[in-house]
Write an enzyme that holds these catalytic residues in place. Structure first.
Site, PDB file in Angstrom:
ATOM      1  N   LYS A   5       0.828  -1.203   0.000  1.00 53.34           N
ATOM      2  CA  LYS A   5       0.000   0.000   0.000  1.00 53.34           C
ATOM      3  C   LYS A   5       0.864   1.254   0.000  1.00 53.34           C
ATOM      4  O   LYS A   5       0.643   2.188  -0.783  1.00 53.34           O
ATOM      5  CB  LYS A   5      -0.915  -0.011   1.220  1.00 53.34           C
ATOM      6  N   ARG A  28      -3.520   3.029   8.567  1.00 51.71           N
ATOM      7  CA  ARG A  28      -3.853   1.771   7.910  1.00 51.71           C
ATOM      8  C   ARG A  28      -2.614   0.882   7.811  1.00 51.71           C
ATOM      9  O   ARG A  28      -1.496   1.370   7.680  1.00 51.71           O
ATOM     10  CB  ARG A  28      -4.366   2.011   6.474  1.00 51.71           C
ATOM     11  N   GLY A  32      -8.082  -6.970   4.473  1.00 47.84           N
ATOM     12  CA  GLY A  32      -8.987  -7.150   5.595  1.00 47.84           C
ATOM     13  C   GLY A  32      -8.415  -7.914   6.770  1.00 47.84           C
ATOM     14  O   GLY A  32      -9.105  -8.124   7.767  1.00 47.84           O
ATOM     15  N   MET A  57      -5.696  -7.063   8.684  1.00 48.87           N
ATOM     16  CA  MET A  57      -5.158  -6.251   9.766  1.00 48.87           C
ATOM     17  C   MET A  57      -6.040  -5.016   9.971  1.00 48.87           C
ATOM     18  O   MET A  57      -7.079  -4.877   9.347  1.00 48.87           O
ATOM     19  CB  MET A  57      -3.705  -5.902   9.472  1.00 48.87           C
ATOM     20  N   ARG A 114      -3.876  -1.553  -5.845  1.00 50.38           N
ATOM     21  CA  ARG A 114      -3.074  -2.762  -5.693  1.00 50.38           C
ATOM     22  C   ARG A 114      -3.484  -3.743  -6.780  1.00 50.38           C
ATOM     23  O   ARG A 114      -4.520  -3.581  -7.427  1.00 50.38           O
ATOM     24  CB  ARG A 114      -3.266  -3.388  -4.310  1.00 50.38           C
ATOM     25  N   HIS A 121      -2.935 -44.669  -3.277  1.00 50.85           N
ATOM     26  CA  HIS A 121      -3.632 -45.284  -4.411  1.00 50.85           C
ATOM     27  C   HIS A 121      -4.802 -44.420  -4.866  1.00 50.85           C
ATOM     28  O   HIS A 121      -4.948 -44.108  -6.059  1.00 50.85           O
ATOM     29  CB  HIS A 121      -4.120 -46.676  -4.005  1.00 50.85           C
ATOM     30  N   ARG A 150       6.418 -48.182 -17.517  1.00 50.05           N
ATOM     31  CA  ARG A 150       7.122 -48.720 -16.354  1.00 50.05           C
ATOM     32  C   ARG A 150       6.680 -50.157 -16.112  1.00 50.05           C
ATOM     33  O   ARG A 150       5.486 -50.432 -15.990  1.00 50.05           O
ATOM     34  CB  ARG A 150       6.833 -47.856 -15.127  1.00 50.05           C
ATOM     35  N   SER A 156      14.427 -41.283 -15.506  1.00 50.95           N
ATOM     36  CA  SER A 156      13.214 -40.565 -15.130  1.00 50.95           C
ATOM     37  C   SER A 156      13.143 -40.570 -13.599  1.00 50.95           C
ATOM     38  O   SER A 156      13.142 -41.640 -12.981  1.00 50.95           O
ATOM     39  CB  SER A 156      11.969 -41.240 -15.709  1.00 50.95           C
ATOM     40  N   CYS A 212       8.810 -38.034 -13.371  1.00 48.96           N
ATOM     41  CA  CYS A 212       7.461 -38.576 -13.539  1.00 48.96           C
ATOM     42  C   CYS A 212       6.732 -38.733 -12.218  1.00 48.96           C
ATOM     43  O   CYS A 212       5.648 -39.302 -12.171  1.00 48.96           O
ATOM     44  CB  CYS A 212       7.496 -39.914 -14.272  1.00 48.96           C
ATOM     45  N   TYR A 244      12.256 -33.091 -19.837  1.00 53.28           N
ATOM     46  CA  TYR A 244      10.796 -33.043 -19.777  1.00 53.28           C
ATOM     47  C   TYR A 244      10.309 -33.270 -18.354  1.00 53.28           C
ATOM     48  O   TYR A 244      11.041 -33.783 -17.493  1.00 53.28           O
ATOM     49  CB  TYR A 244      10.160 -34.075 -20.725  1.00 53.28           C
TER      50      TYR A 244
END
Length: 878
Positions: free
Chosen positions: A22, A92, A101, A103, A336, A452, A614, A768, A836, A856
């Protein structure tokens, strides 16, 4: 002192860490020549000094505040505490990171029993002056003197009732005067202290209250949720008051320069005539739409439009603005960065490029990559009123509603009849796959982000909440308890997989929308990113979905998930339970054509793109009923005096399951160890992959198969298994006449593999990183247990900043990865490197992968857009 603790808005500095957001923006708007009331900022450095001094203002800091007040008096021509034309200020908070909001604020500071008369005389409006004074007493009493807000509201309601009016604005001068006295009496009764009359004493106390509000409960909770560091502290902004309650040609409001929900390019907000800032947010009066200012205050409206355009051009982003109009003149109190939905963020970024306000690179940085996943799933409506029963781990995003079921068979039956169901289980196993497929969402009381249920749900794009320890499940009774409430089969329940909330009843959901702007933004991301993005997919449907989302291949196809189908599981169990090689081979021969067809269809769906498969990884007991359940079944049969073949078979199964049990199965006979001890299993899988490749190649397809051997810790393991695959490849090539271009590599998921990567790389075409297991073995955590019990406490106590299974631990796990990358490429310069684990879809982790120079990342199909954007952001910032 080495540094100044108080700086005027006109000082020219824009340091947000020092001035807070601010204060920095007020200084910047002042430098732009916008109508900003004068003032000064007490810096975050002063806040830290305040806490270091035991929550007290030092003499030096008070002296700096006094000098800043004197300068403000000089600029304004008013006197702080003056009897004829008093200077009044607002106080403020303003943290370096926006915490709206959270503080505290105090307005009209400087009023007392004599300055209120000076304000009345100067303005010629005693009612207005008394209105400001009663507001100040209430805010100061609440924020600084800790007198409950509702006590003031009760007095205000009583005065209005006695006067026969509904609105504050209808109170006359006499009634406001009575209100002032009643408020002062309340403060004395509550605190045994009189309301302070000296303006400097008021200011010191207000500054201390705002500093202290950095550590109030709501601020701490907000920081925890938004991962804002506690050490930042807050600045305090002291600003000359302007008065929106000065009459019908005055007002106050808040607005966004664009719609924060949709991103539409129009002003969006609310205002009140003859009001001060707290009235807009307090809910005591109904604000008006911002567009109505055009008819009520036309001159101020035009000023507002011009300022909004200027601020968007200056900051290159949508702004959240607070303003006041005093006697028709506009004053800016704050600007802001405006918070927005994911949908709005994407539209605003793309529109601003089209409007010439941003470059493509800047636009990519304007969208939070984490948010993108929300655009691909249903969400709980932001307007919904929800009754949260419990919270678990947000294991898979999206929202769902349905009736509770505790059994996978029942879930499938009800779903087939057209009902929407939520599957509730202590945890899921491969036996539950049909229930997961049937359910709208999954809720478990145990398990973590890589359990799982979590992994399967993410792959299917279904919402899932795991590890909900506030949920006690009684499976035989088909009921559960959460939040002190009993949940029965058939009750309606809602899940928010993005936040982990378990919600009573049915809540309204918002359907996902994939906009043209979304696709365009991702196409820009693809222009700049260096990392490839693949998907974790275990079936043709997931593979096709991944390709739709822009995946450049499959980085992880988990073959064990192919065994979970209800028709296949009995064959898999026969293979596991076989007590001789011949019986095991017979079961494998049944599985071979099934696996071959699976791989053929996945290769077909990803034609021309790499597919990393895999080989079987988990311990074999995961495909079998639990020993605990079997023991209960045996005990029940015996207590019922059942005999014969059924009981004998059940006992035999129990013996076999117990023979397979391990003290620590995640470190036991799994992965490549399984392939070495039972070579026929890996041979069947390798043959199925190679024959599927040959068949599709013969059919004109372009196959890029990669066989990945899991849990390698020693180069001899990979050397032997690679040799086994190469023998089968040669046989298939000779039989089919197809020359196959197959890569053989390994998952790097154990610390030893990282530090001996140069030895392993000699036998690998690619690495990987399996960061789920690498995190588990580096920390020594049992991941399902740790995520439910240890990690929440560690994060709450700040032992760890993040859950290392969700955000990659750069200092530990990351260092091992760096070692593996360096050693691996020293041995083999062209070694392909990917990741992966679940970290492949986390923006922070993707940035680290970019920094390591990996080729990747691979993630669940619904995280592919997230990864594409995050990879571009990493390339543009690193």
């Amino acid at each position: 002192m080495a540094e100044k603790w108080v700086l005027p808005f006109s000082a020219g500095t824009k340091d947000k860490e020092l001035l807070g957001g601010k204060g920095a923006n007020l200084a910047e708007m002042t430098a732009m020549g916008l109508p900003v009331p004068g003032g000064f900022t007490i810096t975050t450095a002063a806040c830290k000094e305040y806490f270091a001094a035991g929550d007290s203002l030092s003499h030096q800091l008070k002296e700096e505040i006094n000098r800043a007040v004197a300068q403000l008096e000089q600029r304004s021509g008013k006197v702080f505490g003056g009897e004829s034309d008093p200077l009044l200020v607002s106080v403020r908070s303003g943290a370096p990171v926006s915490m709206p909001g959270m503080m505290d604020t105090v307005l009209n500071l400087g009023l007392n029993d004599w300055t209120v008369e000076g304000l009345a005389a100067k303005t010629g409006d005693r009612r207005f002056a008394l209105d400001c004074y009663r507001r100040f007493i209430q805010m100061f009493g609440d924020v600084v003197m800790q007198v409950p807000h509702h006590d003031f509201e009760a007095i205000l309601s009583a005065v209005k009732s006695k006067a026969g009016v509904k609105e504050d604005t209808q109170l006359d001068e006499e009634m406001l005067g009575q209100l002032v006295e009643k408020y002062k009496q309340l403060i004395y009764r509550a605190t045994r202290a009189s309301f302070p009359q000296q303006p400097l004493d008021q200011l010191y106390a207000a500054v201390m209250a705002v500093f202290s509000s950095w550590n109030n409960n709501r601020a701490q909770v907000y920081r925890k949720i938004n991962k804002i560091p506690d050490h930042y502290g807050t600045a305090v902004n002291v600003q000359q008051m302007v008065f929106g309650n000065a009459g019908d040609n005055s007002g106050t409001g808040v607005l966004f320069t664009r719609d924060p929900s949709t991103g539409e390019n129009k002003l969006y907000g609310e205002f009140l005539i003859n009001a001060q800032g707290e009235d807009v947010v307090a809910g005591t009066r109904t604000p008006r739409p911002i567009s109505e200012i055009s008819s009520l205050l036309p001159e101020a409206w035009q000023q507002l439009i011009d300022v909004c355009k200027l601020l968007e051009q200056h900051y290159g982003d949508m702004q959240d603005i607070e303003f006041t109009v005093e006697h028709g003149k506009l004053f800016m109190l704050q600007t802001r960065w405006g918070k927005r939905t994911a949908r709005a963020a994407v539209k605003i970024a793309v529109d601003m490029v089209n409007e010439g306000l941003l470059s493509k690179e800047q636009a990519l940085g304007r969208v939070d990559a984490h948010q993108l996943a929300n655009l691909l799933h249903r969400q709980v409506s932001p307007e919904a009123v929800v009754d949260v029963l419990a919270k678990g781990l947000p294991a898979s995003p999206g929202a769902a509603c349905g009736v509770i079921v505790f059994d996978s068979d029942e879930a499938e039956r009800l779903a087939d009849s057209g009902q929407k169901v939520i599957l509730v289980r202590p945890e899921t196993t491969p036996d539950d796959i049909h229930g997961i497929v049937a359910a709208q969402g999954i809720l478990t009381s145990r398990g973590g982000m890589t359990s799982h249920a979590a992994v399967v749900a993410r792959g299917m794009g279904k919402p899932c909440v795991c590890g909900c320890e506030g949920l006690q499940i009684d499976l035989p009774g088909k009921k559960a308890i959460a939040g002190g409430r009993e949940l029965k089969a058939g009750d309606l329940l809602s899940l928010d997989g993005g936040t982990g909330r378990v919600i009573w009843g049915q809540v309204p959901l918002v359907e996902p929308e994939i906009s043209p702007e979304f696709s365009l933004l991702l196409s820009w991301a693809d222009e700049f990113r260096k990392l490839g993005v693949r998907a974790n997919a275990d079936n043709p449907a997931d593979a096709r979905k991944a390709r739709e989302f822009g995946a450049q291949g499959i980085g992880l196809c988990r073959t064990e998930h192919m065994f979970m189908d209800g028709n296949r599981l009995p064959v898999v169990q026969r293979m596991i339970l076989a007590d001789n090689t011949a019986d095991r081979q017979q079961a494998l021969d049944q599985l071979m054509p099934i696996q071959l067809q699976d791989f053929y269809e996945i290769f077909q769906a990803m034609d021309g793109l790499p597919v990393t498969i895999r080989l079987l990884d988990p311990p074999l007991h995961e495909f079998l009923p639990s020993a605990e359940k079997l023991a209960v079944d045996v005990a029940l049969m015996e207590s019922a005096n059942q005999t014969g073949q059924g009981l004998a078979e059940k006992k035999a199964l129990l013996r076999q399951v117990r023979n397979l049990e391990e003290a620590n199965p995640m470190l036991g006979n799994r992965g490549c160890r399984l392939g070495l001890i039972h070579p026929e299993i890996y041979k069947m899988q390798a043959e199925a992959i190679l024959r599927a490749s040959a068949r599709l190649q013969a059919d004109g397809g372009n196959v890029k198969a990669e066989i990945m051997i899991p849990l390698v810790s020693h180069h001899n393991e990979l050397q032997r298994l690679r040799h086994q695959v190469e023998i089968i490849q040669k046989q298939v090539e000779e039989e089919t006449g197809q020359k196959l271009d197959i890569l053989i590599g390994t998952m790097i998921e154990l610390p030893r593999a990282c530090v001996t990567a140069h030895e392993i790389a000699a036998h690998a075409d690619f690495f990987s990183f399996g960061t789920n297991d690498l995190t588990q073995t580096t920390f020594g955590f049992s991941r399902d247990d740790a995520e439910g019990k240890v990690l929440p406490a560690y994060i709450a106590d700040k032992i760890l900043d993040e859950n290392p299974f969700a955000v990659l631990d750069r200092e530990g796990v990351g260092r091992l990865m760096d070692t593996a990358v360096t050693l691996g490429r020293q041995e083999k310069a062209g070694l392909k490197l990917g990741i992966c684990g679940e970290h492949g879809g986390d923006p922070n982790s993707i940035e680290f992968c970019h920094m390591l120079g990996m080729d990747y990342v691979s993630c669940s199909p619904y995280r592919v857009p997230v990864a594409r954007l995050a990879a571009a952001q990493a390339a543009l910032t690193r």
